[in-house]
Design a protein around this motif. Structure first.
Motif, PDB file in Angstrom:
ATOM      1  N   LEU A  52       0.823  -1.210   0.000  1.00  0.00           N
ATOM      2  CA  LEU A  52       0.000   0.000   0.000  1.00  0.00           C
ATOM      3  C   LEU A  52       0.859   1.263   0.000  1.00  0.00           C
ATOM      4  CD1 LEU A  52      -2.785  -1.123   2.505  1.00  0.00           C
ATOM      5  CD2 LEU A  52      -2.957  -0.919   0.014  1.00  0.00           C
ATOM      6  N   GLU A  53       2.009   1.216   0.666  1.00  0.00           N
ATOM      7  CA  GLU A  53       2.931   2.359   0.637  1.00  0.00           C
ATOM      8  C   GLU A  53       3.457   2.583  -0.775  1.00  0.00           C
ATOM      9  OE1 GLU A  53       4.508   1.577   5.223  1.00  0.00           O
ATOM     10  OE2 GLU A  53       5.879   1.306   3.520  1.00  0.00           O
ATOM     11  N   LEU A  54       3.793   1.495  -1.461  1.00  0.00           N
ATOM     12  CA  LEU A  54       4.275   1.601  -2.841  1.00  0.00           C
ATOM     13  C   LEU A  54       3.166   2.097  -3.766  1.00  0.00           C
ATOM     14  CD1 LEU A  54       6.421  -1.658  -3.119  1.00  0.00           C
ATOM     15  CD2 LEU A  54       7.252   0.687  -2.923  1.00  0.00           C
ATOM     16  N   ALA A  55       1.924   1.729  -3.474  1.00  0.00           N
ATOM     17  CA  ALA A  55       0.799   2.212  -4.279  1.00  0.00           C
ATOM     18  C   ALA A  55       0.663   3.728  -4.154  1.00  0.00           C
ATOM     19  CB  ALA A  55      -0.491   1.524  -3.847  1.00  0.00           C
ATOM     20  N   LEU A  56       0.855   4.252  -2.942  1.00  0.00           N
ATOM     21  CA  LEU A  56       0.818   5.703  -2.750  1.00  0.00           C
ATOM     22  C   LEU A  56       1.949   6.370  -3.519  1.00  0.00           C
ATOM     23  CD1 LEU A  56      -0.119   8.306  -1.365  1.00  0.00           C
ATOM     24  CD2 LEU A  56       1.334   7.687   0.591  1.00  0.00           C
ATOM     25  N   LEU A  57       3.153   5.791  -3.437  1.00  0.00           N
ATOM     26  CA  LEU A  57       4.295   6.352  -4.155  1.00  0.00           C
ATOM     27  C   LEU A  57       4.054   6.338  -5.660  1.00  0.00           C
ATOM     28  CD1 LEU A  57       7.183   7.472  -4.036  1.00  0.00           C
ATOM     29  CD2 LEU A  57       8.018   5.103  -4.095  1.00  0.00           C
ATOM     30  N   SER A  58       3.484   5.258  -6.161  1.00  0.00           N
ATOM     31  CA  SER A  58       3.197   5.144  -7.593  1.00  0.00           C
ATOM     32  C   SER A  58       2.185   6.201  -8.031  1.00  0.00           C
ATOM     33  CB  SER A  58       2.672   3.746  -7.908  1.00  0.00           C
ATOM     34  OG  SER A  58       2.375   3.613  -9.286  1.00  0.00           O
ATOM     35  N   ASN A  59       1.149   6.389  -7.223  1.00  0.00           N
ATOM     36  CA  ASN A  59       0.136   7.383  -7.569  1.00  0.00           C
ATOM     37  C   ASN A  59       0.713   8.794  -7.542  1.00  0.00           C
ATOM     38  OD1 ASN A  59      -2.599   7.876  -8.330  1.00  0.00           O
ATOM     39  ND2 ASN A  59      -2.966   8.710  -6.300  1.00  0.00           N
ATOM     40  N   LEU A  60       1.640   9.036  -6.607  1.00  0.00           N
ATOM     41  CA  LEU A  60       2.311  10.331  -6.550  1.00  0.00           C
ATOM     42  C   LEU A  60       3.045  10.610  -7.867  1.00  0.00           C
ATOM     43  CD1 LEU A  60       3.609  12.835  -5.152  1.00  0.00           C
ATOM     44  CD2 LEU A  60       5.407  11.282  -4.367  1.00  0.00           C
ATOM     45  N   PHE A  61       3.773   9.617  -8.380  1.00  0.00           N
ATOM     46  CA  PHE A  61       4.500   9.808  -9.641  1.00  0.00           C
ATOM     47  C   PHE A  61       3.532  10.019 -10.799  1.00  0.00           C
ATOM     48  CE2 PHE A  61       8.325   8.470  -7.492  1.00  0.00           C
ATOM     49  CZ  PHE A  61       9.328   9.092  -8.220  1.00  0.00           C
ATOM     50  N   THR A  62       2.413   9.304 -10.800  1.00  0.00           N
ATOM     51  CA  THR A  62       1.426   9.486 -11.864  1.00  0.00           C
ATOM     52  C   THR A  62       0.891  10.911 -11.867  1.00  0.00           C
ATOM     53  OG1 THR A  62       0.773   7.155 -11.745  1.00  0.00           O
ATOM     54  CG2 THR A  62      -0.796   8.686 -12.751  1.00  0.00           C
ATOM     55  N   VAL A  63       0.577  11.434 -10.681  1.00  0.00           N
ATOM     56  CA  VAL A  63       0.077  12.807 -10.575  1.00  0.00           C
ATOM     57  C   VAL A  63       1.163  13.799 -10.983  1.00  0.00           C
ATOM     58  CG1 VAL A  63      -0.707  14.573  -8.933  1.00  0.00           C
ATOM     59  CG2 VAL A  63      -1.625  12.250  -8.801  1.00  0.00           C
ATOM     60  N   ALA A  64       2.407  13.562 -10.548  1.00  0.00           N
ATOM     61  CA  ALA A  64       3.508  14.467 -10.878  1.00  0.00           C
ATOM     62  C   ALA A  64       3.746  14.546 -12.389  1.00  0.00           C
ATOM     63  CB  ALA A  64       4.782  14.015 -10.171  1.00  0.00           C
ATOM     64  N   ILE A  65       3.618  13.408 -13.066  1.00  0.00           N
ATOM     65  CA  ILE A  65       3.862  13.363 -14.506  1.00  0.00           C
ATOM     66  C   ILE A  65       2.685  13.932 -15.286  1.00  0.00           C
ATOM     67  CG2 ILE A  65       4.194  11.816 -16.487  1.00  0.00           C
ATOM     68  CD1 ILE A  65       5.694   9.922 -14.528  1.00  0.00           C
ATOM     69  N   GLN A  66       1.475  13.512 -14.928  1.00  0.00           N
ATOM     70  CA  GLN A  66       0.299  13.866 -15.731  1.00  0.00           C
ATOM     71  C   GLN A  66      -0.318  15.215 -15.379  1.00  0.00           C
ATOM     72  OE1 GLN A  66      -2.484  10.604 -15.444  1.00  0.00           O
ATOM     73  NE2 GLN A  66      -1.114   9.153 -16.451  1.00  0.00           N
ATOM     74  N   GLU A  67      -0.303  15.585 -14.091  1.00  0.00           N
ATOM     75  CA  GLU A  67      -0.978  16.813 -13.686  1.00  0.00           C
ATOM     76  C   GLU A  67      -0.021  17.957 -13.366  1.00  0.00           C
ATOM     77  OE1 GLU A  67      -3.987  16.344 -10.725  1.00  0.00           O
ATOM     78  OE2 GLU A  67      -4.694  14.436 -11.544  1.00  0.00           O
ATOM     79  N   TRP A  68       1.073  17.645 -12.666  1.00  0.00           N
ATOM     80  CA  TRP A  68       2.009  18.709 -12.315  1.00  0.00           C
ATOM     81  C   TRP A  68       2.992  19.006 -13.434  1.00  0.00           C
ATOM     82  CZ3 TRP A  68       3.416  16.377  -6.849  1.00  0.00           C
ATOM     83  CH2 TRP A  68       2.274  16.438  -6.041  1.00  0.00           C
ATOM     84  N   ARG A  69       3.028  18.149 -14.448  1.00  0.00           N
ATOM     85  CA  ARG A  69       3.906  18.321 -15.619  1.00  0.00           C
ATOM     86  C   ARG A  69       5.374  18.417 -15.225  1.00  0.00           C
ATOM     87  NH1 ARG A  69       0.694  16.338 -19.404  1.00  0.00           N
ATOM     88  NH2 ARG A  69      -1.300  17.407 -19.472  1.00  0.00           N
ATOM     89  N   ILE A  70       5.750  17.622 -14.224  1.00  0.00           N
ATOM     90  CA  ILE A  70       7.146  17.565 -13.815  1.00  0.00           C
ATOM     91  C   ILE A  70       7.855  16.553 -14.699  1.00  0.00           C
ATOM     92  CG2 ILE A  70       8.691  16.901 -11.926  1.00  0.00           C
ATOM     93  CD1 ILE A  70       6.649  18.002  -9.992  1.00  0.00           C
ATOM     94  N   GLY A  71       8.944  16.969 -15.291  1.00  0.00           N
ATOM     95  CA  GLY A  71       9.643  16.116 -16.252  1.00  0.00           C
ATOM     96  C   GLY A  71      10.214  14.855 -15.634  1.00  0.00           C
ATOM     97  N   LEU A  72       9.573  13.741 -15.879  1.00  0.00           N
ATOM     98  CA  LEU A  72      10.040  12.445 -15.414  1.00  0.00           C
ATOM     99  C   LEU A  72       9.879  11.442 -16.545  1.00  0.00           C
ATOM    100  CD1 LEU A  72       8.361  12.481 -11.898  1.00  0.00           C
ATOM    101  CD2 LEU A  72      10.828  12.311 -12.283  1.00  0.00           C
ATOM    102  N   PRO A  73      10.909  10.690 -16.852  1.00  0.00           N
ATOM    103  CA  PRO A  73      10.816   9.741 -17.971  1.00  0.00           C
ATOM    104  C   PRO A  73       9.945   8.535 -17.674  1.00  0.00           C
ATOM    105  CG  PRO A  73      12.919   9.502 -16.856  1.00  0.00           C
ATOM    106  CD  PRO A  73      12.240  10.691 -16.232  1.00  0.00           C
ATOM    107  N   GLN A  74       9.775   8.193 -16.358  1.00  0.00           N
ATOM    108  CA  GLN A  74       9.027   6.986 -16.027  1.00  0.00           C
ATOM    109  C   GLN A  74       8.595   7.009 -14.569  1.00  0.00           C
ATOM    110  OE1 GLN A  74      11.479   3.468 -16.081  1.00  0.00           O
ATOM    111  NE2 GLN A  74      13.063   4.376 -14.832  1.00  0.00           N
ATOM    112  N   ASN A  75       7.683   6.114 -14.249  1.00  0.00           N
ATOM    113  CA  ASN A  75       7.280   5.880 -12.872  1.00  0.00           C
ATOM    114  C   ASN A  75       8.120   4.711 -12.359  1.00  0.00           C
ATOM    115  OD1 ASN A  75       6.028   5.036 -10.490  1.00  0.00           O
ATOM    116  ND2 ASN A  75       3.961   5.354 -11.257  1.00  0.00           N
TER     117      ASN A  75
END
Length: 366
Positions: A142-165
């Motif tokens: 569940l902790e990893l699920a939160l971390l994964s969702n954070l990266f998804t939001v950062a990439i898709q909504e915050w437009r922070i340049g990240l090549p991958q989750n």
């Protein structure tokens, strides 16, 4: 072609100007590092894979999680908000100083393995108590699920340049087989006798309703009078765990318990909660809280390993064991969205299955 220049501070700055791409630049301690970065970046541009990493290199995971908890978490249910704040704590403790760009699958996998080998800690008022055993696989998942969702939001909504989750490329811990704790007939008698003898009758009513309906603790304690229809013997739940509205049929025993609760002579006039607590500092009444007395009572009964949520297991399993309800009907009562999830809650007693087999053989002998 990139331009490599030496700066007045004796560092090396690489600047890339390529048609169709924004100007990219970065400063390095050595000329070799600047050339390597420029070569790799130009190659990404040619292949259409270049991502500006400036923000992701500056933002730490701790800062990103704080932003997530401030902007994303408040839109979720209160129970989820509390859970996400708890899950964020070990992520911040172990990975908080890393920048988002620096978090690779290898580092996240290292976090997974470290957490799985950490002893369980529970917070007290001043210190933390270490309990024998390690953090569960489901907790880490569940902790990893939160971390994964954070990266998804950062990439898709915050437009922070990240090549991958990075969480998407590691193995997740198995959630495990789930609990199968059931009440023995003798335990049920002792438990009901104890809760019914407690000076506040609301505890006995709540436990009886849980055993008869399979409703969750939060679903029972947040019940309001307008949700109860005694004539039709139905309770309507609007705020459930899966977010869907659900109607729960009441057995005669559950109906009797709710009727007694609604007729409670101690009921105040300033709330429509079926199970009410004392007013808070803001003079507002909230649901009845019984966790401490429940835990103390379990210990006295020698049932410390039994959880209130296990009453839900008990109720749902009993519905299945009657043989009178289909899986779909049981799911409609319990609120499970999939048969797989329902299966985790139904643990049929082997001795009762043996009796059913004997009965089936007697009805149709070979």
């Amino acid at each position: 072609m990139a331009t490599i220049v030496k700066t007045p501070s004796a560092t090396w700055k690489a600047v890339i100007r390529k048609q169709g791409w924004p100007t990219a630049s970065k400063t390095f301690r050595t000329k070799r590092d600047a050339e390597d970065w420029a070569r790799g970046t130009e190659d990404e541009m040619v292949r259409g894979m270049y991502v500006r990493r400036t923000l992701s290199e500056k933002m730490t995971l701790e800062a990103a999680l704080r932003r997530y908890l401030l902007e994303v978490t408040p839109s979720k249910k209160a129970s989820t908000q509390k859970a996400e704040k708890t899950k964020a704590e070990p992520l911040i403790r172990l990975l908080g100083k890393y920048s988002l760009a620096a978090l690779t699958p290898d580092i996240v996998a290292g976090y997974r393995d470290k957490r799985l080998n950490e002893p369980v800690r529970t917070k007290l008022k001043k210190d933390s108590l270490i309990i024998p055993g390690n953090v569960s696989a489901n907790t880490v998942r569940l902790e990893l699920a939160l971390l994964s969702n954070l990266f998804t939001v950062a990439i898709q909504e915050w437009r922070i340049g990240l090549p991958q989750n990075p969480v998407a490329n590691i193995r997740k811990p198995s959630p495990g087989p789930g609990r199968n704790r059931r009440l023995s007939p003798e335990e049920k008698i002792r438990l009901l006798k104890a809760v019914n003898a407690y000076h506040n009758p609301m505890l006995g009513w709540i436990v009886r309703i849980a055993v008869e309906t399979g409703m969750r603790s939060s679903e029972i304690t947040t019940l309001r009078r307008h949700q109860v229809n005694l004539k039709k013997r139905v309770v309507t739940l609007s705020d459930t765990k899966n977010g869907e509205r659900r109607s729960v049929p009441l057995s005669t025993l559950a109906t009797a318990a709710i009727t007694e609760a609604l007729d409670n002579p101690a009921r105040p006039t300033d709330t429509d909660l079926v199970f009410f607590g004392e007013p808070g500092k803001d003079d507002k009444r909230r649901p009845y809280v019984f966790s401490k007395v429940w835990n103390d009572m379990k210990k006295k009964l020698g049932m410390a390993d039994f959880r209130f949520h296990d009453l839900r297991h008990e109720a749902v399993s009993r519905l299945v064991e009657t043989g009178k309800f289909s899986d779909q009907q049981v799911a409609a009562i319990s609120g499970h969205k999939s048969m797989q999830m329902l299966k985790r809650y139904t643990h049929l007693r082997t001795d009762e299955l043996v009796e059913l087999l004997d009965k089936a053989n007697a009805d149709s002998p070979i």
